[in-house]
Design an enzyme around this catalytic site. Structure first.
Site, PDB file in Angstrom:
ATOM      1  CB  SER A 244      26.641  19.052  41.792  1.00 14.67           C
ATOM      2  OG  SER A 244      26.338  20.020  42.741  1.00 14.67           O
ATOM      3  CE  LYS A 248      31.177  21.799  44.514  1.00  8.34           C
ATOM      4  NZ  LYS A 248      30.313  22.847  44.095  1.00  8.34           N
ATOM      5  CD1 TRP A 335      23.948  25.476  46.460  1.00  6.33           C
ATOM      6  CD2 TRP A 335      23.697  27.362  47.620  1.00  6.33           C
ATOM      7  NE1 TRP A 335      24.600  25.326  47.659  1.00  6.33           N
ATOM      8  CE2 TRP A 335      24.457  26.470  48.392  1.00  6.33           C
ATOM      9  CE3 TRP A 335      23.405  28.628  48.146  1.00  6.33           C
ATOM     10  CZ2 TRP A 335      24.958  26.776  49.662  1.00  6.33           C
ATOM     11  CZ3 TRP A 335      23.902  28.948  49.419  1.00  6.33           C
ATOM     12  CH2 TRP A 335      24.657  28.027  50.153  1.00  6.33           C
ATOM     13  CG  HIS A 385      21.741  21.337  41.610  1.00  7.25           C
ATOM     14  ND1 HIS A 385      22.864  21.930  41.079  1.00  7.25           N
ATOM     15  CD2 HIS A 385      22.194  20.349  42.427  1.00  7.25           C
ATOM     16  CE1 HIS A 385      23.939  21.338  41.555  1.00  7.25           C
ATOM     17  NE2 HIS A 385      23.564  20.362  42.377  1.00  7.25           N
TER      18      HIS A 385
HETATM   19  C1  GTR Z   1      25.453  21.318  47.615  1.00  8.04           C
HETATM   20  C2  GTR Z   1      26.727  22.127  47.606  1.00  8.04           C
HETATM   21  C3  GTR Z   1      27.091  22.453  46.205  1.00  8.04           C
HETATM   22  C4  GTR Z   1      27.016  21.252  45.299  1.00  8.04           C
HETATM   23  C5  GTR Z   1      25.866  20.328  45.626  1.00  8.04           C
HETATM   24  C6  GTR Z   1      25.925  18.950  44.981  1.00  8.04           C
HETATM   25  O1  GTR Z   1      24.961  21.060  48.842  1.00  8.04           O
HETATM   26  O2  GTR Z   1      26.515  23.267  48.358  1.00  8.04           O
HETATM   27  O3  GTR Z   1      28.362  23.065  46.155  1.00  8.04           O
HETATM   28  O4  GTR Z   1      28.204  20.567  45.292  1.00  8.04           O
HETATM   29  O5  GTR Z   1      25.730  20.117  46.954  1.00  8.04           O
HETATM   30  O6  GTR Z   1      26.982  18.329  44.891  1.00  8.04           O
HETATM   31  O7  GTR Z   1      24.862  18.480  44.571  1.00  8.04           O
END
Ligand code: GTR
Length: 407
Positions: A244, A248, A335, A385
Protein backbone atom coordinates in the site's frame (compact mmCIF):
# COMPACT_ATOMS: atom_id res chain seq x y z
CA UNK A 1 5.26 26.52 4.29
CA UNK A 2 3.70 23.09 4.13
CA UNK A 3 0.01 23.19 3.40
CA UNK A 4 -2.47 20.92 5.07
CA UNK A 5 -5.78 19.65 3.83
CA UNK A 6 -8.53 22.17 4.31
CA UNK A 7 -11.03 21.49 1.54
CA UNK A 8 -13.83 19.02 2.15
CA UNK A 9 -13.60 16.26 -0.41
CA UNK A 10 -16.62 15.76 -2.66
CA UNK A 11 -14.94 12.88 -4.44
CA UNK A 12 -17.13 9.95 -5.44
CA UNK A 13 -15.05 6.94 -6.48
CA UNK A 14 -15.98 5.18 -9.69
CA UNK A 15 -16.24 1.39 -9.46
CA UNK A 16 -17.95 0.86 -12.80
CA UNK A 17 -15.72 -0.26 -15.69
CA UNK A 18 -18.22 1.16 -18.20
CA UNK A 19 -17.66 4.61 -16.69
CA UNK A 20 -13.89 4.58 -17.07
CA UNK A 21 -13.02 7.48 -19.37
CA UNK A 22 -10.79 6.74 -22.34
CA UNK A 23 -7.20 7.88 -21.87
CA UNK A 24 -3.90 7.65 -23.65
CA UNK A 25 -0.64 7.19 -21.82
CA UNK A 26 2.51 9.26 -22.17
CA UNK A 27 5.26 7.59 -24.15
CA UNK A 28 8.65 6.86 -22.58
CA UNK A 29 10.25 9.08 -25.20
CA UNK A 30 8.06 12.15 -24.61
CA UNK A 31 10.62 13.59 -22.22
CA UNK A 32 13.40 13.66 -24.81
CA UNK A 33 11.11 14.39 -27.74
CA UNK A 34 11.78 11.24 -29.71
CA UNK A 35 10.79 7.60 -29.81
CA UNK A 36 13.12 5.55 -27.64
CA UNK A 37 14.66 2.61 -29.45
CA UNK A 38 17.67 1.72 -27.36
CA UNK A 39 18.99 1.62 -23.80
CA UNK A 40 21.28 4.63 -24.26
CA UNK A 41 18.32 6.85 -25.14
CA UNK A 42 16.29 5.35 -22.31
CA UNK A 43 19.06 5.93 -19.77
CA UNK A 44 19.07 9.59 -20.82
CA UNK A 45 15.29 9.81 -20.52
CA UNK A 46 15.32 8.06 -17.15
CA UNK A 47 17.18 10.90 -15.43
CA UNK A 48 14.67 13.37 -16.81
CA UNK A 49 11.66 11.29 -15.73
CA UNK A 50 13.12 11.07 -12.24
CA UNK A 51 13.23 14.86 -12.25
CA UNK A 52 9.57 14.97 -13.31
CA UNK A 53 8.56 12.76 -10.40
CA UNK A 54 10.74 14.77 -8.04
CA UNK A 55 9.23 18.09 -9.13
CA UNK A 56 5.58 17.09 -9.60
CA UNK A 57 4.81 14.31 -7.18
CA UNK A 58 7.17 12.83 -4.59
CA UNK A 59 9.65 15.69 -4.12
CA UNK A 60 13.42 15.45 -4.08
CA UNK A 61 15.14 12.20 -3.25
CA UNK A 62 18.20 13.45 -1.33
CA UNK A 63 21.58 13.07 -2.97
CA UNK A 64 23.81 14.46 -0.20
CA UNK A 65 25.60 11.76 1.73
CA UNK A 66 25.14 11.57 5.50
CA UNK A 67 27.02 9.41 7.97
CA UNK A 68 25.24 6.14 8.72
CA UNK A 69 26.52 4.31 11.78
CA UNK A 70 25.08 1.25 13.40
CA UNK A 71 25.22 -0.50 16.74
CA UNK A 72 23.84 -3.97 17.38
CA UNK A 73 21.49 -3.77 20.38
CA UNK A 74 19.80 -7.18 20.28
CA UNK A 75 21.16 -10.43 18.90
CA UNK A 76 19.71 -13.84 19.58
CA UNK A 77 18.96 -17.13 17.92
CA UNK A 78 15.28 -17.62 17.14
CA UNK A 79 12.92 -20.02 15.34
CA UNK A 80 14.40 -23.15 16.92
CA UNK A 81 17.92 -22.25 15.97
CA UNK A 82 17.44 -21.60 12.25
CA UNK A 83 17.84 -17.82 12.30
CA UNK A 84 19.58 -15.02 14.07
CA UNK A 85 17.46 -12.06 15.03
CA UNK A 86 19.22 -8.71 15.18
CA UNK A 87 18.18 -5.21 16.07
CA UNK A 88 20.51 -2.41 15.07
CA UNK A 89 20.31 1.10 16.37
CA UNK A 90 21.28 3.19 13.39
CA UNK A 91 22.26 6.81 13.55
CA UNK A 92 21.81 9.08 10.54
CA UNK A 93 24.19 12.05 10.63
CA UNK A 94 24.47 11.43 14.39
CA UNK A 95 21.05 13.03 14.71
CA UNK A 96 18.29 10.61 13.80
CA UNK A 97 17.95 7.25 15.51
CA UNK A 98 16.40 4.37 13.57
CA UNK A 99 15.85 0.75 14.59
CA UNK A 100 16.38 -1.92 11.96
CA UNK A 101 15.14 -5.44 12.65
CA UNK A 102 16.78 -8.21 10.65
CA UNK A 103 16.52 -12.01 10.57
CA UNK A 104 19.36 -13.92 8.95
CA UNK A 105 19.16 -17.67 8.27
CA UNK A 106 21.96 -19.62 9.93
CA UNK A 107 24.26 -22.18 8.40
CA UNK A 108 23.82 -21.48 4.70
CA UNK A 109 24.82 -18.77 2.25
CA UNK A 110 22.17 -16.07 1.98
CA UNK A 111 21.14 -15.41 -1.61
CA UNK A 112 18.39 -12.90 -0.93
CA UNK A 113 17.69 -10.27 1.71
CA UNK A 114 14.24 -8.72 1.79
CA UNK A 115 13.66 -5.24 3.12
CA UNK A 116 10.36 -3.54 3.83
CA UNK A 117 8.88 -0.63 5.73
CA UNK A 118 6.38 -1.50 8.43
CA UNK A 119 3.44 0.69 9.40
CA UNK A 120 3.36 0.28 13.14
CA UNK A 121 6.77 -0.45 14.66
CA UNK A 122 9.29 -3.28 14.45
CA UNK A 123 7.82 -5.04 17.48
CA UNK A 124 4.64 -5.77 15.49
CA UNK A 125 6.50 -7.81 12.87
CA UNK A 126 7.62 -10.75 15.01
CA UNK A 127 6.64 -12.02 18.42
CA UNK A 128 9.60 -11.44 20.68
CA UNK A 129 9.58 -9.30 23.80
CA UNK A 130 13.18 -8.22 23.21
CA UNK A 131 12.33 -6.22 20.11
CA UNK A 132 12.18 -2.60 21.26
CA UNK A 133 8.84 -0.79 21.21
CA UNK A 134 9.05 2.30 19.06
CA UNK A 135 8.39 5.62 20.80
CA UNK A 136 6.91 7.02 17.58
CA UNK A 137 3.37 7.88 16.47
CA UNK A 138 2.04 5.10 14.26
CA UNK A 139 -1.18 4.84 12.27
CA UNK A 140 -2.33 1.68 14.08
CA UNK A 141 -4.48 2.40 17.09
CA UNK A 142 -6.22 -0.76 18.17
CA UNK A 143 -6.42 -1.20 21.95
CA UNK A 144 -4.74 -2.77 23.88
CA UNK A 145 -1.89 -3.06 21.38
CA UNK A 146 -1.66 0.67 20.80
CA UNK A 147 -2.31 3.52 23.10
CA UNK A 148 -3.29 6.74 21.39
CA UNK A 149 -1.29 5.73 18.28
CA UNK A 150 1.75 4.57 20.23
CA UNK A 151 2.65 0.88 20.24
CA UNK A 152 2.75 -0.91 23.58
CA UNK A 153 4.62 -4.10 24.43
CA UNK A 154 1.32 -5.94 23.85
CA UNK A 155 1.71 -5.21 20.12
CA UNK A 156 4.51 -7.74 19.83
CA UNK A 157 3.98 -9.86 16.73
CA UNK A 158 0.49 -8.61 15.87
CA UNK A 159 1.47 -8.23 12.22
CA UNK A 160 3.36 -11.48 11.97
CA UNK A 161 0.88 -12.81 9.38
CA UNK A 162 1.78 -9.89 7.14
CA UNK A 163 5.50 -10.45 7.48
CA UNK A 164 5.69 -14.28 7.48
CA UNK A 165 9.21 -14.16 8.94
CA UNK A 166 9.32 -17.89 9.63
CA UNK A 167 8.23 -18.85 6.11
CA UNK A 168 10.78 -16.52 4.54
CA UNK A 169 13.57 -17.82 6.78
CA UNK A 170 12.61 -21.42 6.01
CA UNK A 171 13.01 -20.55 2.34
CA UNK A 172 16.58 -19.51 3.14
CA UNK A 173 16.19 -15.75 2.81
CA UNK A 174 17.09 -12.96 5.19
CA UNK A 175 14.38 -10.45 5.99
CA UNK A 176 14.56 -6.92 7.38
CA UNK A 177 12.01 -4.41 8.56
CA UNK A 178 12.07 -0.76 9.56
CA UNK A 179 9.24 1.51 10.75
CA UNK A 180 8.30 4.34 8.40
CA UNK A 181 7.82 6.50 11.50
CA UNK A 182 11.55 6.34 12.21
CA UNK A 183 11.99 8.63 9.19
CA UNK A 184 8.70 10.50 9.33
CA UNK A 185 5.57 9.90 11.35
CA UNK A 186 2.59 9.45 9.07
CA UNK A 187 0.51 12.59 9.59
CA UNK A 188 0.64 16.06 8.03
CA UNK A 189 2.85 17.56 10.77
CA UNK A 190 4.99 14.42 11.05
CA UNK A 191 7.79 16.11 9.12
CA UNK A 192 8.48 18.45 12.03
CA UNK A 193 10.26 15.75 14.03
CA UNK A 194 11.40 13.62 11.10
CA UNK A 195 14.36 13.56 8.72
CA UNK A 196 12.96 16.38 6.58
CA UNK A 197 13.43 18.79 9.48
CA UNK A 198 16.21 17.29 11.59
CA UNK A 199 18.51 16.60 8.62
CA UNK A 200 17.62 19.70 6.59
CA UNK A 201 21.15 21.13 6.83
CA UNK A 202 22.90 17.81 6.29
CA UNK A 203 20.87 17.06 3.19
CA UNK A 204 20.78 20.67 2.07
CA UNK A 205 17.04 20.47 1.54
CA UNK A 206 14.13 22.35 3.00
CA UNK A 207 11.28 20.26 4.40
CA UNK A 208 8.98 21.38 1.59
CA UNK A 209 11.45 20.26 -1.09
CA UNK A 210 10.44 16.69 -0.39
CA UNK A 211 7.66 14.62 1.12
CA UNK A 212 6.91 11.80 3.53
CA UNK A 213 6.99 9.43 0.55
CA UNK A 214 10.53 10.55 -0.31
CA UNK A 215 11.56 10.46 3.36
CA UNK A 216 10.43 6.83 3.61
CA UNK A 217 12.04 5.93 0.28
CA UNK A 218 15.32 7.57 1.24
CA UNK A 219 15.15 5.81 4.61
CA UNK A 220 15.04 2.48 2.77
CA UNK A 221 18.20 3.45 0.92
CA UNK A 222 19.95 4.24 4.18
CA UNK A 223 18.95 0.85 5.57
CA UNK A 224 20.44 -0.69 2.45
CA UNK A 225 23.71 1.13 3.24
CA UNK A 226 23.80 -0.82 6.51
CA UNK A 227 22.72 -4.14 4.98
CA UNK A 228 25.48 -3.82 2.38
CA UNK A 229 28.06 -3.86 5.19
CA UNK A 230 26.89 -7.20 6.63
CA UNK A 231 29.25 -10.05 5.65
CA UNK A 232 26.38 -12.57 5.69
CA UNK A 233 24.67 -10.62 2.91
CA UNK A 234 27.69 -10.08 0.69
CA UNK A 235 26.27 -12.27 -2.10
CA UNK A 236 22.61 -11.48 -1.48
CA UNK A 237 20.23 -9.86 -3.93
CA UNK A 238 18.39 -7.06 -2.19
CA UNK A 239 14.64 -7.20 -2.73
CA UNK A 240 12.37 -4.43 -1.60
CA UNK A 241 8.75 -5.09 -0.76
CA UNK A 242 5.99 -2.84 0.49
CA UNK A 243 2.28 -2.85 1.00
CA UNK A 244 0.00 0.00 0.00
CA UNK A 245 1.56 3.34 0.98
CA UNK A 246 4.77 1.45 1.71
CA UNK A 247 4.48 -0.06 -1.77
CA UNK A 248 4.39 3.46 -3.20
CA UNK A 249 7.51 4.38 -1.20
CA UNK A 250 9.26 1.16 -2.30
CA UNK A 251 8.70 1.88 -5.97
CA UNK A 252 10.03 5.40 -5.57
CA UNK A 253 13.04 4.08 -3.59
CA UNK A 254 13.92 1.53 -6.26
CA UNK A 255 13.48 4.08 -9.05
CA UNK A 256 16.15 6.22 -7.36
CA UNK A 257 18.48 3.58 -5.98
CA UNK A 258 19.48 0.84 -8.36
CA UNK A 259 21.21 -1.15 -5.63
CA UNK A 260 17.75 -2.62 -5.01
CA UNK A 261 17.80 -5.68 -7.23
CA UNK A 262 14.03 -6.24 -7.43
CA UNK A 263 10.76 -4.84 -6.07
CA UNK A 264 7.51 -6.39 -4.89
CA UNK A 265 4.80 -3.70 -4.84
CA UNK A 266 1.75 -5.04 -3.05
CA UNK A 267 -1.60 -3.31 -3.65
CA UNK A 268 0.28 -0.04 -4.00
CA UNK A 269 -2.67 1.63 -5.77
CA UNK A 270 -2.97 5.36 -6.39
CA UNK A 271 0.42 7.05 -6.27
CA UNK A 272 1.99 3.58 -6.56
CA UNK A 273 1.64 1.17 -9.46
CA UNK A 274 -1.92 2.11 -10.52
CA UNK A 275 -2.42 4.40 -13.51
CA UNK A 276 -3.36 7.93 -12.44
CA UNK A 277 -5.34 8.57 -15.63
CA UNK A 278 -7.77 5.68 -15.00
CA UNK A 279 -10.72 7.03 -13.07
CA UNK A 280 -11.39 3.98 -10.93
CA UNK A 281 -11.13 3.76 -7.14
CA UNK A 282 -8.93 6.29 -5.37
CA UNK A 283 -7.99 9.46 -7.23
CA UNK A 284 -5.59 12.36 -6.79
CA UNK A 285 -8.23 14.40 -4.98
CA UNK A 286 -8.90 12.07 -2.03
CA UNK A 287 -5.30 10.95 -1.66
CA UNK A 288 -3.93 14.49 -1.53
CA UNK A 289 -6.76 15.63 0.74
CA UNK A 290 -6.32 12.85 3.24
CA UNK A 291 -2.55 12.60 3.03
CA UNK A 292 -1.21 16.01 2.01
CA UNK A 293 2.22 15.10 3.36
CA UNK A 294 2.72 12.16 0.98
CA UNK A 295 3.10 14.30 -2.14
CA UNK A 296 4.17 17.80 -3.11
CA UNK A 297 1.33 20.34 -2.81
CA UNK A 298 1.39 20.95 -6.58
CA UNK A 299 0.41 17.32 -7.25
CA UNK A 300 -3.08 18.08 -5.89
CA UNK A 301 -3.62 20.50 -8.77
CA UNK A 302 -3.82 17.57 -11.17
CA UNK A 303 -6.98 16.19 -9.56
CA UNK A 304 -9.51 15.77 -12.38
CA UNK A 305 -6.80 16.90 -14.85
CA UNK A 306 -4.71 13.74 -14.81
CA UNK A 307 -4.31 13.82 -18.58
CA UNK A 308 -2.23 16.99 -18.24
CA UNK A 309 0.39 15.21 -16.14
CA UNK A 310 3.56 14.62 -18.13
CA UNK A 311 3.90 11.14 -16.66
CA UNK A 312 1.78 8.24 -15.51
CA UNK A 313 2.73 5.40 -13.23
CA UNK A 314 3.84 2.95 -15.93
CA UNK A 315 6.80 5.30 -16.20
CA UNK A 316 7.59 4.95 -12.50
CA UNK A 317 7.58 1.16 -13.02
CA UNK A 318 9.70 1.58 -16.16
CA UNK A 319 12.35 3.37 -14.08
CA UNK A 320 12.90 0.05 -12.30
CA UNK A 321 13.75 -1.79 -15.55
CA UNK A 322 15.60 -4.05 -16.15
CA UNK A 323 15.34 -5.20 -12.53
CA UNK A 324 12.63 -7.76 -11.80
CA UNK A 325 9.34 -6.30 -10.65
CA UNK A 326 6.30 -7.94 -9.07
CA UNK A 327 3.03 -6.03 -8.96
CA UNK A 328 0.32 -7.67 -6.89
CA UNK A 329 -3.35 -6.85 -6.35
CA UNK A 330 -6.38 -8.09 -4.41
CA UNK A 331 -9.80 -8.50 -6.02
CA UNK A 332 -11.78 -6.70 -3.32
CA UNK A 333 -9.22 -3.89 -3.08
CA UNK A 334 -11.06 -1.84 -5.67
CA UNK A 335 -9.90 1.40 -4.06
CA UNK A 336 -6.38 0.53 -5.29
CA UNK A 337 -7.68 -0.17 -8.84
CA UNK A 338 -6.29 -3.66 -9.57
CA UNK A 339 -6.85 -3.25 -13.30
CA UNK A 340 -4.98 0.06 -13.25
CA UNK A 341 -2.10 -1.77 -11.53
CA UNK A 342 -2.15 -4.53 -14.15
CA UNK A 343 -2.25 -2.14 -17.13
CA UNK A 344 0.59 -0.12 -15.69
CA UNK A 345 2.73 -3.23 -15.11
CA UNK A 346 1.96 -4.43 -18.62
CA UNK A 347 2.86 -1.08 -20.17
CA UNK A 348 6.17 -0.99 -18.26
CA UNK A 349 7.19 -4.03 -20.32
CA UNK A 350 8.19 -1.60 -23.09
CA UNK A 351 11.14 -0.40 -21.00
CA UNK A 352 12.11 -3.98 -20.13
CA UNK A 353 12.13 -4.89 -23.83
CA UNK A 354 14.79 -2.26 -24.45
CA UNK A 355 17.06 -4.39 -22.26
CA UNK A 356 16.05 -7.60 -24.01
CA UNK A 357 13.79 -8.61 -21.11
CA UNK A 358 10.18 -9.63 -21.30
CA UNK A 359 7.32 -8.00 -19.43
CA UNK A 360 3.77 -9.36 -19.43
CA UNK A 361 2.56 -10.87 -22.71
CA UNK A 362 -1.05 -11.52 -21.63
CA UNK A 363 -3.42 -8.98 -23.14
CA UNK A 364 -5.97 -9.19 -20.35
CA UNK A 365 -5.91 -9.38 -16.62
CA UNK A 366 -5.37 -12.93 -15.39
CA UNK A 367 -7.88 -14.81 -13.29
CA UNK A 368 -7.23 -14.83 -9.56
CA UNK A 369 -4.22 -16.72 -8.27
CA UNK A 370 -2.49 -17.04 -11.62
CA UNK A 371 0.99 -15.55 -11.82
CA UNK A 372 1.70 -13.99 -15.19
CA UNK A 373 4.69 -12.23 -16.68
CA UNK A 374 8.42 -12.59 -16.91
CA UNK A 375 10.73 -9.84 -15.68
CA UNK A 376 7.54 -8.00 -14.78
CA UNK A 377 5.21 -10.27 -12.81
CA UNK A 378 1.59 -9.70 -11.95
CA UNK A 379 -0.86 -11.58 -9.81
CA UNK A 380 -4.24 -10.90 -8.24
CA UNK A 381 -5.84 -12.96 -5.52
CA UNK A 382 -9.30 -13.03 -4.02
CA UNK A 383 -9.85 -11.08 -0.87
CA UNK A 384 -9.10 -7.75 0.69
CA UNK A 385 -6.41 -5.11 1.08
CA UNK A 386 -3.79 -6.85 3.20
CA UNK A 387 -0.71 -9.04 2.86
CA UNK A 388 -1.33 -12.65 3.74
CA UNK A 389 0.31 -16.05 3.55
CA UNK A 390 -1.02 -16.72 0.05
CA UNK A 391 0.67 -13.56 -1.20
CA UNK A 392 3.93 -14.80 0.25
CA UNK A 393 3.52 -18.14 -1.55
CA UNK A 394 3.54 -16.17 -4.79
CA UNK A 395 6.41 -13.88 -3.79
CA UNK A 396 8.37 -17.00 -2.91
CA UNK A 397 7.81 -18.27 -6.47
CA UNK A 398 9.21 -15.01 -7.84
CA UNK A 399 12.33 -14.80 -5.66
CA UNK A 400 14.14 -17.89 -7.07
CA UNK A 401 13.73 -16.33 -10.53
CA UNK A 402 15.34 -13.14 -9.25
CA UNK A 403 18.26 -15.26 -8.00
CA UNK A 404 18.69 -17.23 -11.21
CA UNK A 405 17.90 -14.34 -13.54
CA UNK A 406 15.79 -16.63 -15.71
CA UNK A 407 12.12 -15.83 -16.03
C1 GTR B 1 -5.45 4.32 2.16
C2 GTR B 1 -4.96 5.14 1.00
C3 GTR B 1 -4.30 4.25 0.01
C4 GTR B 1 -3.33 3.30 0.66
C5 GTR B 1 -3.79 2.79 2.00
C6 GTR B 1 -2.73 2.11 2.85
O1 GTR B 1 -6.17 5.01 3.07
O2 GTR B 1 -6.05 5.80 0.45
O3 GTR B 1 -3.69 5.01 -1.01
O4 GTR B 1 -2.08 3.87 0.76
O5 GTR B 1 -4.32 3.77 2.78
O6 GTR B 1 -1.58 2.54 2.92
O7 GTR B 1 -3.08 1.11 3.49
Amino acid sequence: MITEATAQSTFVPNYDETKVQPFSLPDLGDIIGKKITNVTQWEEAKGKWLQVYASKMYGTFPSNKVSVTSKLVVQKTVLNGIAEMNVWEISLANKVKVHLLGFIPLGKPVKVALLGLNFCGINTVFEDAEIPVSPKYVICNEAPFFNNHFATDKATGIQKETWQIEKVIQSGYATFSVACADFEEDFPDGYKKGVRTVLADDLNLKAEDWTAMSAWAWGLSKMLDVMKTLPELKDAKMILHGHSRMGKASLWAAANDNRFDAVIAIQSGEGGAALLRRNFGEGIEPITNRFPHWFLPNFAQYAGKESTLPMDQHILLSLIAPRPLFVSSALDDKWADPKGEFLSAKEAGIAYQLYGKKGISEENMPETEILVGNHVNYYIRKGKHEVNVLDWDYFLKFIPKVISGSF
